[in-house]
Design a protein around this motif. Sequence first.
Motif, PDB file in Angstrom:
ATOM      1  N   TRP A 220       0.061  14.713  12.955  1.00 41.43           N
ATOM      2  CA  TRP A 220       0.484  16.035  12.479  1.00 41.43           C
ATOM      3  C   TRP A 220       0.472  16.131  10.954  1.00 41.43           C
ATOM      4  N   ASP A 221       0.483  14.968  10.301  1.00 43.83           N
ATOM      5  CA  ASP A 221       0.568  14.997   8.840  1.00 43.83           C
ATOM      6  C   ASP A 221      -0.166  13.778   8.292  1.00 43.83           C
ATOM      7  N   ALA A 222      -1.429  13.641   8.682  1.00 41.51           N
ATOM      8  CA  ALA A 222      -2.144  12.412   8.362  1.00 41.51           C
ATOM      9  C   ALA A 222      -2.518  12.347   6.892  1.00 41.51           C
ATOM     10  N   ASP A 223      -2.169  11.245   6.264  1.00 40.97           N
ATOM     11  CA  ASP A 223      -2.612  10.997   4.898  1.00 40.97           C
ATOM     12  C   ASP A 223      -3.869  10.129   4.981  1.00 40.97           C
ATOM     13  N   ILE A 224      -4.975  10.685   4.534  1.00 41.64           N
ATOM     14  CA  ILE A 224      -6.266   9.999   4.680  1.00 41.64           C
ATOM     15  C   ILE A 224      -6.774   9.563   3.312  1.00 41.64           C
ATOM     16  N   VAL A 225      -7.239   8.318   3.243  1.00 40.76           N
ATOM     17  CA  VAL A 225      -7.877   7.856   2.004  1.00 40.76           C
ATOM     18  C   VAL A 225      -9.304   7.398   2.301  1.00 40.76           C
ATOM     19  N   VAL A 226     -10.149   7.536   1.294  1.00 39.88           N
ATOM     20  CA  VAL A 226     -11.488   6.943   1.347  1.00 39.88           C
ATOM     21  C   VAL A 226     -11.415   5.713   0.453  1.00 39.88           C
ATOM     22  N   LEU A 227     -11.649   4.555   1.057  1.00 44.75           N
ATOM     23  CA  LEU A 227     -11.544   3.299   0.304  1.00 44.75           C
ATOM     24  C   LEU A 227     -12.925   2.921  -0.223  1.00 44.75           C
ATOM     25  N   THR A 228     -13.048   2.861  -1.542  1.00 48.41           N
ATOM     26  CA  THR A 228     -14.340   2.543  -2.159  1.00 48.41           C
ATOM     27  C   THR A 228     -14.249   1.199  -2.873  1.00 48.41           C
ATOM     28  N   PRO A 229     -15.364   0.463  -2.926  1.00 47.34           N
ATOM     29  CA  PRO A 229     -15.348  -0.778  -3.725  1.00 47.34           C
ATOM     30  C   PRO A 229     -15.248  -0.455  -5.214  1.00 47.34           C
ATOM     31  N   GLY A 230     -15.535   0.794  -5.602  1.00 41.46           N
ATOM     32  CA  GLY A 230     -15.399   1.161  -7.014  1.00 41.46           C
ATOM     33  C   GLY A 230     -16.643   1.832  -7.549  1.00 41.46           C
ATOM     34  N   SER A 231     -16.576   2.239  -8.801  1.00 40.11           N
ATOM     35  CA  SER A 231     -17.640   3.067  -9.365  1.00 40.11           C
ATOM     36  C   SER A 231     -18.925   2.288  -9.571  1.00 40.11           C
ATOM     37  N   TYR A 232     -18.880   0.965  -9.412  1.00 32.56           N
ATOM     38  CA  TYR A 232     -20.113   0.191  -9.560  1.00 32.56           C
ATOM     39  C   TYR A 232     -20.871   0.072  -8.250  1.00 32.56           C
TER      40      TYR A 232
ATOM     41  N   VAL B  87       0.060   5.778   3.889  1.00 34.29           N
ATOM     42  CA  VAL B  87      -1.325   6.069   4.266  1.00 34.29           C
ATOM     43  C   VAL B  87      -1.473   5.907   5.776  1.00 34.29           C
ATOM     44  N   ASP B  88      -2.122   6.897   6.422  1.00 30.84           N
ATOM     45  CA  ASP B  88      -2.313   6.827   7.871  1.00 30.84           C
ATOM     46  C   ASP B  88      -3.703   6.351   8.265  1.00 30.84           C
ATOM     47  N   VAL B  89      -4.689   6.805   7.494  1.00 32.51           N
ATOM     48  CA  VAL B  89      -6.061   6.494   7.875  1.00 32.51           C
ATOM     49  C   VAL B  89      -6.838   6.042   6.647  1.00 32.51           C
ATOM     50  N   ILE B  90      -7.573   4.956   6.829  1.00 31.38           N
ATOM     51  CA  ILE B  90      -8.465   4.499   5.766  1.00 31.38           C
ATOM     52  C   ILE B  90      -9.891   4.689   6.257  1.00 31.38           C
ATOM     53  N   TYR B  91     -10.624   5.599   5.601  1.00 35.09           N
ATOM     54  CA  TYR B  91     -12.059   5.664   5.857  1.00 35.09           C
ATOM     55  C   TYR B  91     -12.681   4.672   4.887  1.00 35.09           C
ATOM     56  N   SER B  92     -13.088   3.522   5.422  1.00 29.68           N
ATOM     57  CA  SER B  92     -13.403   2.388   4.569  1.00 29.68           C
ATOM     58  C   SER B  92     -14.888   2.290   4.270  1.00 29.68           C
ATOM     59  N   ARG B  93     -15.210   2.217   3.003  1.00 31.61           N
ATOM     60  CA  ARG B  93     -16.583   1.947   2.592  1.00 31.61           C
ATOM     61  C   ARG B  93     -16.659   0.554   1.980  1.00 31.61           C
ATOM     62  N   VAL B  94     -15.676  -0.268   2.344  1.00 30.85           N
ATOM     63  CA  VAL B  94     -15.663  -1.669   1.928  1.00 30.85           C
ATOM     64  C   VAL B  94     -15.956  -2.492   3.182  1.00 30.85           C
ATOM     65  N   ASN B  95     -16.860  -3.442   3.085  1.00 28.21           N
ATOM     66  CA  ASN B  95     -17.173  -4.286   4.233  1.00 28.21           C
ATOM     67  C   ASN B  95     -15.926  -4.972   4.776  1.00 28.21           C
ATOM     68  N   SER B  96     -15.819  -5.067   6.097  1.00 28.83           N
ATOM     69  CA  SER B  96     -14.596  -5.627   6.695  1.00 28.83           C
ATOM     70  C   SER B  96     -14.216  -6.973   6.110  1.00 28.83           C
ATOM     71  N   GLU B  97     -15.221  -7.811   5.830  1.00 30.59           N
ATOM     72  CA  GLU B  97     -14.939  -9.159   5.342  1.00 30.59           C
ATOM     73  C   GLU B  97     -14.179  -9.151   4.027  1.00 30.59           C
ATOM     74  N   TRP B  98     -14.186  -8.009   3.348  1.00 31.19           N
ATOM     75  CA  TRP B  98     -13.521  -7.925   2.042  1.00 31.19           C
ATOM     76  C   TRP B  98     -12.215  -7.151   2.133  1.00 31.19           C
ATOM     77  N   LEU B  99     -11.825  -6.704   3.316  1.00 34.17           N
ATOM     78  CA  LEU B  99     -10.691  -5.789   3.432  1.00 34.17           C
ATOM     79  C   LEU B  99      -9.349  -6.454   3.174  1.00 34.17           C
ATOM     80  N   ASP B 100      -9.210  -7.704   3.598  1.00 35.16           N
ATOM     81  CA  ASP B 100      -7.893  -8.329   3.530  1.00 35.16           C
ATOM     82  C   ASP B 100      -8.034  -9.797   3.164  1.00 35.16           C
ATOM     83  N   PRO B 101      -7.721 -10.140   1.912  1.00 36.71           N
ATOM     84  CA  PRO B 101      -7.919 -11.524   1.468  1.00 36.71           C
ATOM     85  C   PRO B 101      -7.028 -12.521   2.208  1.00 36.71           C
ATOM     86  N   LEU B 102      -5.994 -12.004   2.855  1.00 33.93           N
ATOM     87  CA  LEU B 102      -5.119 -12.902   3.597  1.00 33.93           C
ATOM     88  C   LEU B 102      -5.790 -13.384   4.876  1.00 33.93           C
ATOM     89  N   VAL B 103      -6.704 -12.566   5.390  1.00 30.88           N
ATOM     90  CA  VAL B 103      -7.317 -12.864   6.678  1.00 30.88           C
ATOM     91  C   VAL B 103      -8.772 -13.297   6.523  1.00 30.88           C
TER      92      VAL B 103
END
Lengths: 481, 302
Positions: A221-233, A276-292
Amino acid sequence: MTTEAGTARAVALGLPRGADECIEADGAVRPPYAELLATLEQAAAGLPRIRRDAQQWFADKGVTFGVPTEGVAPIFPFDPVPRVLSAGEWRSLSKALSQRAMALDLFVSDCYGAQRAIRNGVVPGRLVYSSTGYLRDIVGIRPPRATWCHVSGIDVVRVAGTFHVLEDNVRIPSGIAYALESRRAMESLAPDWFELAPVRPIHGYTGRLRRILQRIAPRQWDADIVVLTPGSYNAAYYEHRLLADEMNATLVEGHELIVVEDEVYRRDAEGAAQRVDVIYSRVNSEWLDPLVFRRDSMLGAPGLIEAWRRGNVAIANAPGTGVADDKVIYPYVPAMIRYYLGEEPLIDNVATYDLTDERQQAHVVANIDSMVLKPVDASGGYGIHFGRLMGSQERTEFLEEVKASPRQWLAQEEVALSRAVCLRAGGGFEPRAVDLRPFVLLDERPWIVPGGLTRVAGDPDELVVNSSQGGGSKDTWVLTR
Amino acid sequence: MGTDTLTYSVSHRTVLRYSTTVTLSYNEVRMRARDRGSQRTLAFALVSTPWAVPRSRVDYYGNFVHRLDVTSPHELLEFTVDAVVENSEPRRRRLTEWEQDALASDPRLEFILPSPRVPLAANTRALWHEWNGDDRSFDSVLATAQRIPQELRYVSGATTVESSIDDLLEGGAGVCQDFTHLFLAMLRGAGWPARYVSGYLGPVDEEKVVEGQSHAWVEVCGADGRWLGLDPTLGQHVGAHHLRLAVGRDYGDVAPHHGLFFGAASGAPPEVTVRIARMSNQQVDRVEHHAGVHWQQQQQQQ
């Protein structure tokens, strides 16, 4: 329009033989191009101006592709002559791609679940377990609505008149922004062309994507959506910005996200933490979480995967989809379609060989002249070897390398890609190889934006069609009839 | 319990020191064994300073993973696992070789493929061939386990946690982690699914205490799908004093601790102390008695 009239027009316009997307072998114009050619008769002289204006339009809007050198990212090269698909062609292509996207999604789901396809010998386990896209830490997770590949970009090429799949992209398929902007450029620079031809609109894409992302949100009902980018490069940074703008989402980099007690937060403009509710990720999964995953990653946020595992955040495409777009898995997609859907595939692969299989490898070596070998872990058209273009010394050395590490290569029969009419640099027309990347969105049922991104080879002799290889794009028209 | 059941108390302390204050740190700890086969955990506690609530999950290989997030500023993080573990000697079985076709569609196939720290290179295949010829039978597996400690020297400090199989073969010396990786590579090259086991090696004598580092060995899988432990450092079957913690493809999957922190600090290598004591029957009775009391209290609360 009669065939004779069409031929006359093609000749009058100086359209090149060999542009088989537009002109049949006998010189007749293909029916979908009738309206376009009628338009071009009036507008041919103005084409160089349209191209110039389009480049300026892209420059003004900052539509770039590639990494900035000396401060400015290059403008995406653009060809003003649209590529046209009839309603009938599109209907069968979109049915075929829906089928394929669903099978790929089921395969990803299976890989992280019961692994039925492996146990039943449909897809070799040795390929899945050795895939860099197979992420062991997410086995057993079930994402919201059991959807993994929310967006797939399936590259198709036309070979001898029939569409074939060249490659599946379900990791982070990019390119839609360039398709959207190509259309906008044409609508603004040549509005009259659209009055003559019944072209289906494509602007609904971002709205559809937003709706899908909202549906998988923990707080719909109130989704906060982000687009995750590796950055301007990142080469596709422009696209990340456009998608965020048009979906009313926030563009963030990994360091702007923080995970606290398995919930994900971002700082808003006032510095307050927003959940944040939803991450539309443009970062490869392998880079998403350094802990994992990759311990050295600075692109994601530690704890993200645990937050996702617990359902406190949705990620699209889901982490782990890379297992389905590993190039060595591709030969097995038709088998997947039969296995999961119980249907015959509606679109074929280009003949492809799994080099880890001894018999297939022997076939490739024996027929190396007609083969193209692609490195499995590369994209962007890098590292491609054409068998017939290698000297004998080079070929021997290369085949040794392939035999030593067969998992690193994929062999495909070389195919002659169809060619579209393109504007030549010095005026006039020339045929250039094209492919097409349609975008399939998976919701309750698949939805495909009419057309997609047509990519054009950099010059008439270029065999590889890829944005990273100096190719460009053109507008893609799907007609309503 | 049979007479051959040994009970150990394990105390595993890890201290992480940072050069300056760290604002946030995340840690994953794989220090609790699953109960499996002859091994059972009777008591377990994980306590940290600064205090953090450990949360657990089960990873891909079935290991328990505890997450410790420290969200207050700290210059030092210390966490200690205290556990009471009982084990008896696993039955020694003969394994039969896999049929190629059966293994091809079996999930255990994963354990004959190369993994990040166990590449299947020509040198380890050649070594198998040199020692066993073309024989890939279970007898060769046992012979290889025995031969590794004869051919290579066990020297603490000869290698590091990051060393490769090539480093071991070139230097001729290493520690249990290196011997285990080598044995894994040889087994996988010969078509035997094999996995890395991290754990401890306890003392055999009652009430004896040992201090030392963790241990590692191999489990190899036969065609019946069951795993058998073999220790390529000692050159023998695993016994009741081999206390398993976690399993995986190689060390990278089972590292007892890995962490991440925010801040400008540099982290020194962790200081690790492992103390293992074999408990007398009297001591064991006390643990079981306390466990029982604890259980009753919980019951009353409900």
